[in-house]
Write a protein that holds these residues in place. Structure first.
Motif, PDB file in Angstrom:
ATOM      1  N   ARG A   1       0.835  -1.195   0.000  1.00 38.08           N
ATOM      2  CA  ARG A   1       0.000   0.000   0.000  1.00 38.08           C
ATOM      3  C   ARG A   1       0.872   1.249   0.000  1.00 38.08           C
ATOM      4  O   ARG A   1       1.988   1.228   0.526  1.00 38.08           O
ATOM      5  CB  ARG A   1      -0.891   0.014   1.239  1.00 38.08           C
ATOM      6  CG  ARG A   1      -1.923  -1.094   1.269  1.00 38.08           C
ATOM      7  CD  ARG A   1      -2.897  -0.842   2.395  1.00 38.08           C
ATOM      8  NE  ARG A   1      -3.892  -1.894   2.503  1.00 38.08           N
ATOM      9  CZ  ARG A   1      -5.142  -1.687   2.890  1.00 38.08           C
ATOM     10  NH1 ARG A   1      -5.554  -0.472   3.184  1.00 38.08           N
ATOM     11  NH2 ARG A   1      -5.990  -2.683   2.985  1.00 38.08           N
ATOM     12  N   PRO A   2       0.385   2.352  -0.549  1.00 39.03           N
ATOM     13  CA  PRO A   2       1.160   3.598  -0.515  1.00 39.03           C
ATOM     14  C   PRO A   2       1.517   3.976   0.919  1.00 39.03           C
ATOM     15  O   PRO A   2       0.678   3.915   1.818  1.00 39.03           O
ATOM     16  CB  PRO A   2       0.197   4.618  -1.144  1.00 39.03           C
ATOM     17  CG  PRO A   2      -0.706   3.805  -2.004  1.00 39.03           C
ATOM     18  CD  PRO A   2      -0.883   2.500  -1.292  1.00 39.03           C
ATOM     19  N   GLY A   3       2.775   4.333   1.130  1.00 34.62           N
ATOM     20  CA  GLY A   3       3.223   4.749   2.447  1.00 34.62           C
ATOM     21  C   GLY A   3       3.614   3.619   3.371  1.00 34.62           C
ATOM     22  O   GLY A   3       4.056   3.862   4.497  1.00 34.62           O
TER      23      GLY A   3
ATOM     24  N   LEU B   1      -0.585   8.324  13.281  1.00 39.79           N
ATOM     25  CA  LEU B   1      -0.086   7.117  13.945  1.00 39.79           C
ATOM     26  C   LEU B   1      -0.983   5.908  13.688  1.00 39.79           C
ATOM     27  O   LEU B   1      -0.899   4.902  14.393  1.00 39.79           O
ATOM     28  CB  LEU B   1       0.034   7.364  15.454  1.00 39.79           C
ATOM     29  CG  LEU B   1       0.974   8.500  15.864  1.00 39.79           C
ATOM     30  CD1 LEU B   1       0.921   8.717  17.373  1.00 39.79           C
ATOM     31  CD2 LEU B   1       2.402   8.223  15.419  1.00 39.79           C
ATOM     32  N   ILE B   2      -1.788   5.982  12.659  1.00 40.28           N
ATOM     33  CA  ILE B   2      -2.735   4.908  12.379  1.00 40.28           C
ATOM     34  C   ILE B   2      -1.995   3.617  12.027  1.00 40.28           C
ATOM     35  O   ILE B   2      -0.876   3.638  11.517  1.00 40.28           O
ATOM     36  CB  ILE B   2      -3.689   5.328  11.242  1.00 40.28           C
ATOM     37  CG1 ILE B   2      -4.975   4.519  11.281  1.00 40.28           C
ATOM     38  CG2 ILE B   2      -3.010   5.224   9.879  1.00 40.28           C
ATOM     39  CD1 ILE B   2      -6.083   5.127  10.446  1.00 40.28           C
ATOM     40  N   GLY B   3      -2.615   2.479  12.331  1.00 39.14           N
ATOM     41  CA  GLY B   3      -1.964   1.204  12.043  1.00 39.14           C
ATOM     42  C   GLY B   3      -2.821   0.028  12.445  1.00 39.14           C
ATOM     43  O   GLY B   3      -4.045   0.117  12.527  1.00 39.14           O
ATOM     44  N   GLY B   4      -2.160  -1.090  12.719  1.00 39.38           N
ATOM     45  CA  GLY B   4      -2.854  -2.317  13.055  1.00 39.38           C
ATOM     46  C   GLY B   4      -2.991  -2.512  14.549  1.00 39.38           C
ATOM     47  O   GLY B   4      -2.194  -2.001  15.337  1.00 39.38           O
ATOM     48  N   CYS B   5      -4.024  -3.281  14.927  1.00 35.57           N
ATOM     49  CA  CYS B   5      -4.206  -3.661  16.326  1.00 35.57           C
ATOM     50  C   CYS B   5      -4.953  -4.990  16.358  1.00 35.57           C
ATOM     51  O   CYS B   5      -6.054  -5.106  15.806  1.00 35.57           O
ATOM     52  CB  CYS B   5      -4.972  -2.594  17.100  1.00 35.57           C
ATOM     53  SG  CYS B   5      -5.029  -2.904  18.885  1.00 35.57           S
TER      54      CYS B   5
ATOM     55  N   ARG C   1       1.634   0.698  10.887  1.00 30.24           N
ATOM     56  CA  ARG C   1       1.854   0.299   9.492  1.00 30.24           C
ATOM     57  C   ARG C   1       1.395   1.347   8.483  1.00 30.24           C
ATOM     58  O   ARG C   1       1.765   1.290   7.317  1.00 30.24           O
ATOM     59  CB  ARG C   1       1.146  -1.018   9.206  1.00 30.24           C
ATOM     60  CG  ARG C   1      -0.372  -0.938   9.264  1.00 30.24           C
ATOM     61  CD  ARG C   1      -1.023  -2.292   9.026  1.00 30.24           C
ATOM     62  NE  ARG C   1      -0.688  -3.256  10.066  1.00 30.24           N
ATOM     63  CZ  ARG C   1      -0.927  -4.561   9.960  1.00 30.24           C
ATOM     64  NH1 ARG C   1      -1.488  -5.045   8.867  1.00 30.24           N
ATOM     65  NH2 ARG C   1      -0.614  -5.366  10.954  1.00 30.24           N
ATOM     66  N   GLY C   2       0.537   2.277   8.900  1.00 28.53           N
ATOM     67  CA  GLY C   2       0.120   3.339   7.997  1.00 28.53           C
ATOM     68  C   GLY C   2      -1.294   3.212   7.471  1.00 28.53           C
ATOM     69  O   GLY C   2      -1.793   4.112   6.798  1.00 28.53           O
ATOM     70  N   TYR C   3      -1.964   2.104   7.753  1.00 26.33           N
ATOM     71  CA  TYR C   3      -3.374   1.947   7.387  1.00 26.33           C
ATOM     72  C   TYR C   3      -4.055   1.127   8.481  1.00 26.33           C
ATOM     73  O   TYR C   3      -3.409   0.356   9.197  1.00 26.33           O
ATOM     74  CB  TYR C   3      -3.534   1.274   6.023  1.00 26.33           C
ATOM     75  CG  TYR C   3      -3.028  -0.147   5.946  1.00 26.33           C
ATOM     76  CD1 TYR C   3      -3.853  -1.235   6.245  1.00 26.33           C
ATOM     77  CD2 TYR C   3      -1.715  -0.416   5.556  1.00 26.33           C
ATOM     78  CE1 TYR C   3      -3.389  -2.537   6.171  1.00 26.33           C
ATOM     79  CE2 TYR C   3      -1.240  -1.715   5.476  1.00 26.33           C
ATOM     80  CZ  TYR C   3      -2.083  -2.772   5.787  1.00 26.33           C
ATOM     81  OH  TYR C   3      -1.616  -4.059   5.715  1.00 26.33           O
TER      82      TYR C   3
END
Length: 330
Positions: free
Chosen positions: A148-150, A296-300, A318-320
């Protein structure tokens, strides 16, 4: 004299303007006070969105942004020290050698350290030979792929060198370098790890949110931090691990809250049981933090107990957004 932002043609920040003004006033405070004021004002961006960071991680010889958005105040020199090693510079550029450095600002004969903060310079990945840095076996990353981008799957360009002497270096108020060591090669030193400071910033915001919701975060424990490729493939309990786990890229950790010191997650929701519902309490905090801090978005992911460990929560940057319920290790 004017202190200019890196890449700027004339802007003067309030912090630098105040320091420069104080230096020229007849009734100026002592130089020792000025150096303390300079460090406090100019270092605040490096504390992150949480305000709790205590380290900056970067390549040797590169500008130390955002510790200073400016050149140093007139007459000031930045001094770095790491054991017997020392470096001085009139510009805030990281030392040219790998290490964990303390930073101080010197004006005239007065010197003032930046309290509770380290600049960590990386050992280049180009020094790795046959999957090793020195005696420490790291392995090799899968070939970079387009995601994914980023979101980067490029192999790390450098590693933090962790020794028995620096392993207690604080990355933030609640986390130390040693918290992110893989669980193998116990007697091999130095060790080499990758840590993304954005992850630590996010962790601290999650702990702050938990505190605001009545949960003491001081017992936070890292079950799993950085993983070398060889450890990710076969160390511990590999069930549930992704072949391209974010743990290998330094922007993921698995945490739990253990204020009673029994090595297991506490009963965070006060229902009289310790289970995956307590991991979800941390997930709820992550959701609130990501809404307030989208950078700061990412996985959880939340994980139930196994014979090897109690419930825990995986957090990454991770960025998404990604959410899941897992088994084994993340």
């Amino acid at each position: 004299a004017r202190a200019r932002a890196a890449g700027d043609t004339g802007a003067v920040t309030p912090a630098t303007a105040n320091i420069a003004s104080a230096l020229t006033e007849g009734a100026a405070p002592s130089v020792a006070y000025l150096t303390g004021a300079a460090l406090a004002a100019l270092a605040s961006p490096a504390r992150g969105e949480s305000g709790k960071l205590r380290a900056r991680i970067q390549q040797p010889g590169t500008p130390i942004a955002p510790i200073l958005a400016d050149t140093l105040p007139p007459g000031a020199v930045a001094e770095f020290s790491s054991g017997a090693a020392a470096e001085s510079t009139s510009k805030l550029v990281a030392p040219p050698r790998p290490g964990t450095w303390s930073l101080a600002l010197k004006i005239g004969n007065a010197i003032k350290p930046l309290a509770d903060f380290s600049v960590i310079t990386l050992r280049p990945a180009t020094e790795k030979r046959a999957g090793r840095l020195g005696l420490y076996y790291i392995g090799n990353w899968p070939a970079a792929r387009k995601g994914r981008p980023g979101v980067s799957y490029d192999p790390p360009t450098g590693f933090i060198e962790v020794t028995p002497q620096n392993q207690n270096t604080q990355l933030s108020d609640h986390f130390k370098l040693k918290d992110f060591l893989p669980h193998d090669q116990q007697n091999v030193w130095p060790k080499y790890i990758v840590v993304d400071i954005k992850l630590i910033d996010k962790d601290e915001l999650v702990l702050q949110d938990l505190k605001e919701h009545g949960i003491n975060p001081n017992g936070v424990r890292v079950l799993s931090g950085f993983r070398t490729p060889q450890y990710n493939a076969g160390g511990g309990d590999p069930r549930g691990r992704a072949a391209l786990s974010r743990h290998m890229y330094g922007d993921a950790n698995d945490i739990f809250i253990d204020n009673d010191g029994d090595g297991q997650m506490d009963d965070l929701n006060h229902d009289g049981r310790v289970n995956i519902a307590d991991a979800k309490v941390i997930l709820d905090a992550v959701n609130r933090v990501e809404r307030a801090h989208p950078s700061l978005i990412g996985g959880c992911g939340i994980y139930s107990a196994t014979s090897a460990h109690g419930p825990f929560t995986h957090i990454d940057t991770r960025g998404y957004p990604a959410r899941w319920i897992g088994t084994g290790d993340s």
